[in-house]
Structures are given as C-alpha cells and as structure tokens.
Design an enzyme around this catalytic site. Sequence first.
Site, PDB file in Angstrom:
ATOM      1  CG  HIS A 104      22.836 -16.275  29.040  1.00  6.24           C
ATOM      2  ND1 HIS A 104      22.910 -15.033  29.321  1.00  6.24           N
ATOM      3  CD2 HIS A 104      22.378 -16.974  30.211  1.00  6.24           C
ATOM      4  CE1 HIS A 104      22.778 -14.994  30.927  1.00  6.24           C
ATOM      5  NE2 HIS A 104      22.374 -15.994  31.108  1.00  6.24           N
ATOM      6  NE  ARG A 138      23.458 -11.839  34.932  1.00  6.06           N
ATOM      7  CZ  ARG A 138      22.995 -13.098  34.878  1.00  6.06           C
ATOM      8  NH1 ARG A 138      23.452 -14.177  34.427  1.00  6.06           N
ATOM      9  NH2 ARG A 138      21.723 -12.821  35.607  1.00  6.06           N
ATOM     10  CD  GLU A 188      24.539 -12.296  27.569  1.00  6.22           C
ATOM     11  OE1 GLU A 188      23.337 -12.780  28.002  1.00  6.22           O
ATOM     12  OE2 GLU A 188      25.611 -13.147  28.140  1.00  6.22           O
ATOM     13  CG  ASP A 219      25.965 -20.272  28.821  1.00  5.53           C
ATOM     14  OD1 ASP A 219      25.688 -20.666  27.564  1.00  5.53           O
ATOM     15  OD2 ASP A 219      25.055 -19.944  29.766  1.00  5.53           O
TER      16      ASP A 219
END
Length: 334
Positions: A296, A235, A264, A259
Amino acid sequence: MKVAVFSTKPYDEQFLGQASRDSQEHELVFLEPRLNTTTAALAKGFDAVCVFVNDQLDGAVLGQLAEGGTRAVALRCAGFNNVDLKAAERLGIDVVRVPAYSPYAVAEHTVALILTLNRQIHRAYHRIRDGNFALDGLLGFDLRGRTVGVVGTGQIGLEVVRIMRGFGCRVLCHDLHTNPEAQQLGGEYVALDDLFSQADIVSLHCPLTPDTHHLINADAVAKMKQGVMLINTSRGAMVDTAAIIEGLKSGQIGYLGLDVYEEEGDLFFEDLSNIVLKDDVFARLLTFPNVVITGHQAFFTRNALESIARTTLGNLTELESTGHCANRVTAPTG
C-alpha cells in the site's frame, strides 16, 4: 482543534507536524496505535481524530468518540469504506477526507507494477545479485499496440489512461460516468465484459462500494484473456483473492500486481520480518514468480504526503470556522 492522530508513522509526524507548524491552527497529538474499540479511549477530550485506511470507525468506536467529546473525523486518505457514515451522522460527528492528493503518485506506481511484471525486473534484480546473468525466463513484450483496460476513470484512472496512451496502447475504459478528458486522450468506453474480454492488461481504479466488492471474481477472471495482467492499486476487497489464486494456478492470469490486499489490515504498514505470517492466502500469493506485491505504497511520495497534510488540516480549519467542509462525506440517501 485538539486532534488525536492515530496510526502514526514517522512520515505522518514529519508531514502533518510541518503542516501544523506552518498553519499554527491545530494542536496535534501523535499516537502509534490504530483506532479501535480498545484504543478509542485515548481520544477522550480531543475535538477531532485523524485516521488512516486501517483504523476502525464502526458504530461502537464512533459512539465512544462521541462520548469523549470528539466531533470530527479527519481521514488522511480518499477512501472512507472503514467509516460507518450513518452512525457518524446520528452521533453528530462530521467526517472529512482527502478526495485527491497526487493522482500522479498512484498512477505512476500502477505503471511501475506493469513494467516490473512485464520486463521481470523483480526476478532480474535477484538474479544479478546472485551472479546469474542468463536471460531465460525474463522475456517481456512491447507495450505499444497492447490493449489496456482501465476500470474507473476518476483522477487516478485518467492519469493511467494518459500514461498508457503515451506508450502507444489502445485504452478501454469503464466507469459509471464517462470522463470527457479520458475520451479526448483516446480512451474508449465499453461495457465491463467487453473490457475484460479484450484487454491484455486490466487495471483497477475504483472506490470500494457494495457494488465493487469482489468485482474481480471467478466469473470475471473467466471472461478475461488467457494470460491477462491484472493490477490493483485501489482497494483490496475489489479482488476475490481465492479466485485470483485459482486464475494464477491455471494460467488464466499471467501476471498480478497488487498494492492492496483485502486482509491487509493485519499486515501492511508494519515490520513483520521477524515473525511467521499467519495469513495462508497471502503466503500463497508470495509463492508465484509472476506476482509483485507492494505494501500500500502507491500514494507514498513527498508530493502526495505534503498535499494530504495540507488538505487534512485545511478540512479541520474549514469545519471549525464555518461548520461546513467541501470535503465532507455523508451517508447515501435512499
């Protein structure tokens, strides 16, 4: 149940739609907008909503859902930090999630980031396309014999331990709970500070909680080896981005693979190629040659999406038929 599916992308409609046709138990209506206070009215009359990581489920939104007759929230993901669980409980809304889909997908993506950064694949790719076949600046290192720190040894972290042990790495682990399988694979449990000080590569695989928020901050970075590789596929808010940028500028962080990103929600899962990015912090990250960011996508395999779809609809079936669900999440007590 009649289910409003928010934040729908083509792949959501493909995999959830197929699972729904296979089970013939629920009526799905696919909606492109994210769930928030403005769009919550779209769920009026639906028994359940199906949501993803960037949908907003605070007290205000949950209140609107309850007023419209919604009695279940089905998360098609493992994390639930975007849900006010106390408000859901108070309003009588059940919250269910997908606790595991394909730990291999995320673990393998983690290792893909490690290999990309180490062997400079991202830079080599662009050089070759430009006709530049020089090797200067692309020097990597053997993974064999290196020390990898895995923070969080649940299903995903365990698979990272397994893979990195296969490379011949020493693996240090840290978690609130010791995983015997990780120990059997050769993982050594140590204090977090010891992991930071000894690991050549630090990889994060924890849920986001108040205790893990900004787990990687300036103090943590200072405890790490000079030139450490930091990977985050868990996260975004586990990492203090400002502290990471300072670490990159000083050379304390030698490689960064992300990622996920703490802001985000305004970027990932959308095509923003025709507009100017307004996030100056993210734009700064993109200027470093030793940073690789993916949007992500660690979960994004066919196997994982099929599993997510089956589990999501199975959760709703279990709720409807029994009033309970093994994958229900509730607010912590005490």
